[in-house]
Motif scaffolding. Structure first.
Motif: not given
Lengths: 94, 186
Positions: A21, A23-24, A26-28, A30-31, A34, B23, B53
């Motif tokens: 969770r 990591v997810r 953190r990815v969200e 980042n996205l 961006a 994911y 990412t």
């Protein structure tokens, strides 16, 4: 069962839950960043490029936009009366 | 729902649900492959984050000619190899020689490694050098083919096969020394 596959299952099980969770999220993040940067570039990129081009002696590629300005004749008060300020009024009980 | 359907939906609407579906399908597998190569839990987590990412930012480039999983795993391996190279730990993955190669190498069947107990396998892996461990895990845990291993490691297939053969033999020796001796003593 294949010991390597057991090892893999254990890796996967260790990662599931809280760590996955985190990591997810953190990815969200980042996205989203961006996407925000992409929107800014999309919005201001052409204008910035045009400005740089004009500053370096080129001609503007963007067609001049008509900026709307408030003119006296278009005032929405046809009698030119100033707006009523605060003060005693018959409709407002004192 | 097929991966490609989810990808199409994500491209059209950038919906968070599509992101989550992909994911949930791939994150733990990417993590498992990253930890094979990077060995540290924190580094594998960071790698999973960056790989995901990267995957989502370049999703428009995925044309569906190969399977989505193949595409994702190739991004994963390339990312990990780049990271290892940047950290100047190349020797950890690209060592040419296995430590202490035996004079004669006997062919160890794959089953000899696969049928070890989990605790035995963990012990054996802990006794191998990082390049040996990575090679065994990539081959048997992640199921990477010899040709793909050769491409990833920048070697030819026969060199990879030889390195694998030596590593298996060493792993078997470590196992027998520790566990077969123990069981024969008891």
């Amino acid at each position: 069962m294949n010991a390597f596959l057991l090892l893999q299952e254990q890796d996967v099980a260790d990662f599931r839950g809280t760590r996955s969770r985190a990591v997810r999220q953190r990815v969200e993040g980042n996205l989203r960043s961006a996407e925000f940067v992409g929107s800014l570039i999309e919005l201001f990129g052409p204008r910035l490029a045009d400005t740089l081009s004009v500053l370096s002696g080129g001609t503007p590629s963007l067609v001049d936009e008509q900026y709307l300005r408030l003119r006296e004749g278009e005032d929405d008060d046809p009698y030119g009366q100033p707006p009523r300020g605060p003060g005693p009024s018959a409709s407002i009980p004192s | 729902m097929e991966d490609m359907d989810i990808i199409r939906a994500y491209r059209e609407r950038k919906h968070a649900l599509c992101f989550r579906l992909l994911y949930e399908r791939y994150a733990s597998r990417i993590y498992s492959k990253a930890i094979t190569m990077l060995h540290k839990q924190s580094e594998a987590e960071d790698a999973t984050q960056e790989i995901f990412t990267k995957v989502f930012l370049s999703l428009d480039k995925f044309e569906g000619q190969s399977k989505f999983s193949t595409w994702v795993y190739s991004i994963t391996y390339n990312f990990c190899i780049d990271k290892i190279r940047k950290d100047k730990r190349s020797r950890a993955l690209f060592a040419d020689e296995v430590a202490e190669p035996p004079d004669t190498i006997e062919e160890v069947p794959d089953e000899a490694l696969m049928h070890m107990q989990l605790n035995e396998l963990r012990y054996v892996l802990s006794q191998l050098t990082p390049p040996e461990r990575t090679l065994l895990l990539m081959k048997y845990k992640d199921g990477v083919k010899i040709k793909a291993l050769a491409d990833l490691l920048g070697k030819n297939e026969s060199a990879v096969k030889m390195q694998l053969k030596r590593t298996k033999e060493k792993a078997k020796r470590i196992h027998d020394r520790q566990f077969t001796t123990q069981s024969s003593n008891s």
